[in-house]
Write a protein that holds these residues in place. Structure first.
Motif, PDB file in Angstrom:
ATOM      1  N   VAL A  31       0.931  -1.303  -0.148  1.00  0.00           N
ATOM      2  CA  VAL A  31       0.031  -0.054   0.141  1.00  0.00           C
ATOM      3  C   VAL A  31       0.908   1.276   0.040  1.00  0.00           C
ATOM      4  O   VAL A  31       0.573   2.194  -0.867  1.00  0.00           O
ATOM      5  CB  VAL A  31      -1.059  -0.004   1.315  1.00  0.00           C
ATOM      6  N   LYS A  32       2.081   1.201   0.635  1.00  0.00           N
ATOM      7  CA  LYS A  32       2.938   2.389   0.934  1.00  0.00           C
ATOM      8  C   LYS A  32       3.400   2.526  -0.601  1.00  0.00           C
ATOM      9  O   LYS A  32       3.586   3.978  -1.188  1.00  0.00           O
ATOM     10  CB  LYS A  32       4.015   2.268   1.767  1.00  0.00           C
ATOM     11  N   ASP A  33       3.902   1.573  -1.344  1.00  0.00           N
ATOM     12  CA  ASP A  33       4.497   1.688  -2.576  1.00  0.00           C
ATOM     13  C   ASP A  33       3.596   2.225  -3.556  1.00  0.00           C
ATOM     14  O   ASP A  33       3.647   2.916  -4.342  1.00  0.00           O
ATOM     15  CB  ASP A  33       4.873   0.451  -2.890  1.00  0.00           C
ATOM     16  N   TYR A  34       2.203   1.534  -3.520  1.00  0.00           N
ATOM     17  CA  TYR A  34       1.099   2.111  -4.349  1.00  0.00           C
ATOM     18  C   TYR A  34       0.766   3.520  -4.007  1.00  0.00           C
ATOM     19  O   TYR A  34       0.536   4.282  -5.145  1.00  0.00           O
ATOM     20  CB  TYR A  34      -0.198   1.223  -4.116  1.00  0.00           C
ATOM     21  N   PHE A  35       0.784   4.041  -3.002  1.00  0.00           N
ATOM     22  CA  PHE A  35       0.505   5.421  -2.506  1.00  0.00           C
ATOM     23  C   PHE A  35       1.507   6.456  -3.401  1.00  0.00           C
ATOM     24  O   PHE A  35       1.071   7.155  -4.021  1.00  0.00           O
ATOM     25  CB  PHE A  35       0.432   5.990  -1.149  1.00  0.00           C
ATOM     26  N   LEU A  36       2.773   5.948  -3.120  1.00  0.00           N
ATOM     27  CA  LEU A  36       3.834   6.705  -3.665  1.00  0.00           C
ATOM     28  C   LEU A  36       3.596   6.717  -5.288  1.00  0.00           C
ATOM     29  O   LEU A  36       3.984   7.624  -5.916  1.00  0.00           O
ATOM     30  CB  LEU A  36       5.302   6.244  -3.288  1.00  0.00           C
ATOM     31  N   ILE A  37       3.451   5.561  -5.868  1.00  0.00           N
ATOM     32  CA  ILE A  37       3.489   5.627  -7.529  1.00  0.00           C
ATOM     33  C   ILE A  37       1.951   6.251  -7.928  1.00  0.00           C
ATOM     34  O   ILE A  37       2.078   6.963  -8.812  1.00  0.00           O
ATOM     35  CB  ILE A  37       3.785   4.173  -7.890  1.00  0.00           C
ATOM     36  N   CYS A  38       0.807   6.340  -7.137  1.00  0.00           N
ATOM     37  CA  CYS A  38      -0.162   6.947  -7.504  1.00  0.00           C
ATOM     38  C   CYS A  38       0.053   8.589  -7.315  1.00  0.00           C
ATOM     39  O   CYS A  38      -0.407   9.028  -8.206  1.00  0.00           O
ATOM     40  CB  CYS A  38      -1.270   6.716  -6.557  1.00  0.00           C
ATOM     41  N   GLU A  39       0.665   9.020  -6.478  1.00  0.00           N
ATOM     42  CA  GLU A  39       1.167  10.342  -6.363  1.00  0.00           C
ATOM     43  C   GLU A  39       1.715  10.791  -7.449  1.00  0.00           C
ATOM     44  O   GLU A  39       1.428  11.810  -8.216  1.00  0.00           O
ATOM     45  CB  GLU A  39       1.959  10.649  -4.964  1.00  0.00           C
ATOM     46  N   SER A  40       2.835   9.948  -7.966  1.00  0.00           N
ATOM     47  CA  SER A  40       3.616  10.435  -9.306  1.00  0.00           C
ATOM     48  C   SER A  40       2.576  10.176 -10.206  1.00  0.00           C
ATOM     49  O   SER A  40       2.866  11.131 -11.352  1.00  0.00           O
ATOM     50  CB  SER A  40       4.744   9.229  -9.248  1.00  0.00           C
ATOM     51  N   TYR A  41       1.731   9.392 -10.437  1.00  0.00           N
ATOM     52  CA  TYR A  41       0.746   9.153 -11.545  1.00  0.00           C
ATOM     53  C   TYR A  41       0.155  10.320 -11.610  1.00  0.00           C
ATOM     54  O   TYR A  41      -0.206  11.084 -12.721  1.00  0.00           O
ATOM     55  CB  TYR A  41      -0.018   7.745 -11.502  1.00  0.00           C
ATOM     56  N   TYR A  42      -0.622  10.823 -10.451  1.00  0.00           N
ATOM     57  CA  TYR A  42      -1.702  11.981 -10.632  1.00  0.00           C
ATOM     58  C   TYR A  42      -0.782  13.360 -10.856  1.00  0.00           C
ATOM     59  O   TYR A  42      -1.202  14.149 -11.708  1.00  0.00           O
ATOM     60  CB  TYR A  42      -2.270  12.199  -9.193  1.00  0.00           C
ATOM     61  N   GLN A  43       0.429  13.303 -10.544  1.00  0.00           N
ATOM     62  CA  GLN A  43       1.319  14.620 -10.934  1.00  0.00           C
ATOM     63  C   GLN A  43       1.533  14.505 -12.468  1.00  0.00           C
ATOM     64  O   GLN A  43       1.569  15.183 -12.998  1.00  0.00           O
ATOM     65  CB  GLN A  43       2.556  14.556 -10.117  1.00  0.00           C
ATOM     66  N   ALA A  44       1.572  13.310 -12.951  1.00  0.00           N
ATOM     67  CA  ALA A  44       2.241  12.871 -14.256  1.00  0.00           C
ATOM     68  C   ALA A  44       1.132  13.276 -15.298  1.00  0.00           C
ATOM     69  O   ALA A  44       1.385  13.859 -16.433  1.00  0.00           O
ATOM     70  CB  ALA A  44       2.815  11.627 -14.394  1.00  0.00           C
ATOM     71  N   ILE A  45       0.068  12.830 -14.964  1.00  0.00           N
ATOM     72  CA  ILE A  45      -1.097  13.274 -15.907  1.00  0.00           C
ATOM     73  C   ILE A  45      -1.515  14.574 -16.025  1.00  0.00           C
ATOM     74  O   ILE A  45      -2.322  14.872 -16.948  1.00  0.00           O
ATOM     75  CB  ILE A  45      -2.439  12.312 -15.517  1.00  0.00           C
ATOM     76  N   ARG A  46      -0.778  15.335 -15.242  1.00  0.00           N
ATOM     77  CA  ARG A  46      -1.109  16.861 -15.038  1.00  0.00           C
ATOM     78  C   ARG A  46      -0.167  17.661 -16.342  1.00  0.00           C
ATOM     79  O   ARG A  46      -0.352  18.649 -16.499  1.00  0.00           O
ATOM     80  CB  ARG A  46      -1.215  17.458 -13.933  1.00  0.00           C
ATOM     81  N   SER A  47       1.238  16.872 -16.257  1.00  0.00           N
ATOM     82  CA  SER A  47       2.262  17.565 -16.939  1.00  0.00           C
ATOM     83  C   SER A  47       3.280  16.872 -17.851  1.00  0.00           C
ATOM     84  O   SER A  47       3.879  17.182 -18.609  1.00  0.00           O
ATOM     85  CB  SER A  47       3.155  18.286 -15.893  1.00  0.00           C
ATOM     86  N   ALA A  48       3.187  15.362 -17.621  1.00  0.00           N
ATOM     87  CA  ALA A  48       4.231  14.524 -18.523  1.00  0.00           C
ATOM     88  C   ALA A  48       3.837  14.033 -19.635  1.00  0.00           C
ATOM     89  O   ALA A  48       2.693  14.293 -20.132  1.00  0.00           O
ATOM     90  CB  ALA A  48       4.385  13.366 -17.384  1.00  0.00           C
ATOM     91  N   THR A  49       4.833  13.559 -20.329  1.00  0.00           N
ATOM     92  CA  THR A  49       4.380  13.100 -21.705  1.00  0.00           C
ATOM     93  C   THR A  49       3.716  11.673 -21.659  1.00  0.00           C
ATOM     94  O   THR A  49       3.768  10.945 -20.625  1.00  0.00           O
ATOM     95  CB  THR A  49       5.769  12.757 -22.647  1.00  0.00           C
ATOM     96  N   PRO A  50       3.196  11.385 -22.756  1.00  0.00           N
ATOM     97  CA  PRO A  50       2.331  10.247 -22.407  1.00  0.00           C
ATOM     98  C   PRO A  50       3.039   9.014 -22.242  1.00  0.00           C
ATOM     99  O   PRO A  50       2.595   7.871 -21.543  1.00  0.00           O
ATOM    100  CB  PRO A  50       1.791  10.170 -24.177  1.00  0.00           C
ATOM    101  N   SER A  51       4.344   8.996 -22.858  1.00  0.00           N
ATOM    102  CA  SER A  51       5.349   7.548 -22.653  1.00  0.00           C
ATOM    103  C   SER A  51       5.778   7.877 -21.000  1.00  0.00           C
ATOM    104  O   SER A  51       5.895   6.710 -20.514  1.00  0.00           O
ATOM    105  CB  SER A  51       6.622   7.851 -23.531  1.00  0.00           C
ATOM    106  N   GLN A  52       5.751   9.025 -20.618  1.00  0.00           N
ATOM    107  CA  GLN A  52       6.280   9.165 -19.089  1.00  0.00           C
ATOM    108  C   GLN A  52       5.050   8.368 -18.197  1.00  0.00           C
ATOM    109  O   GLN A  52       5.153   7.584 -17.276  1.00  0.00           O
ATOM    110  CB  GLN A  52       6.706  10.193 -18.595  1.00  0.00           C
TER     111      GLN A  52
END
Length: 158
Positions: A89-110
């Protein structure tokens, strides 16, 4: 009524006493519950059939699965330790935070790379949930995935 349709969830409720989460997390909860009700396989072993209502809650670092029939009679309550889920769950939270940030500003491949990692961790948690419920509740992997999402939502709120 076929036996498959008897072994399913017709309602899922999360303990509301632990508070609300962020809009992203609340969206995940709503989608998981909708998808779960639409399609699931949920068979409390030793019970002749539902459909079932499931109330999920956290109490003293334990996950509570309170299962009732549609008419409200108690079917079973299973209490699982959260210890086997903590790292996942801790790992999932961390990667979800990255995911939510990425969908706002990252490239599709990222975004795709982060999402692949997110799905992998989610699959690990889903399998752990299936293993922990083994001998108690028979469910398919898609049902376990949706339930694991709800376990994470409870964790986020708690």
């Amino acid at each position: 009524m076929s036996s498959k349709s008897r072994y399913r969830l017709s309602d899922v409720v999360l303990d509301e006493t632990i508070g609300r989460a962020t809009p992203d997390v609340e969206h995940e909860r709503a989608v998981a519950i909708f998808d779960l009700i639409e399609e699931n396989s949920f068979e409390p072993l030793g019970h002749p059939g539902g459909p079932y209502r499931l109330h999920l809650s956290l109490l003293d670092s334990r996950l509570i699965f309170a299962i009732r029939s549609e008419s409200g009679e108690d079917v079973a309550t299973h209490i699982l330790s959260l210890t086997p889920f903590r790292r996942i769950v801790k790992d999932y939270f961390l990667i979800c935070e990255s995911y939510y940030q990425a969908i706002r500003s990252a490239t599709p491949s990222q975004i795709e790379a982060i999402d692949m990692g997110r799905r992998g961790i989610h699959n690990e948690g889903s399998q752990t949930l299936m293993d922990r419920l083994g001998g108690k509740i028979k469910l398919d992997f898609d049902t376990a995935r949706r339930l694991f999402t709800l376990v994470c939502v409870l964790y986020w709120r708690g």
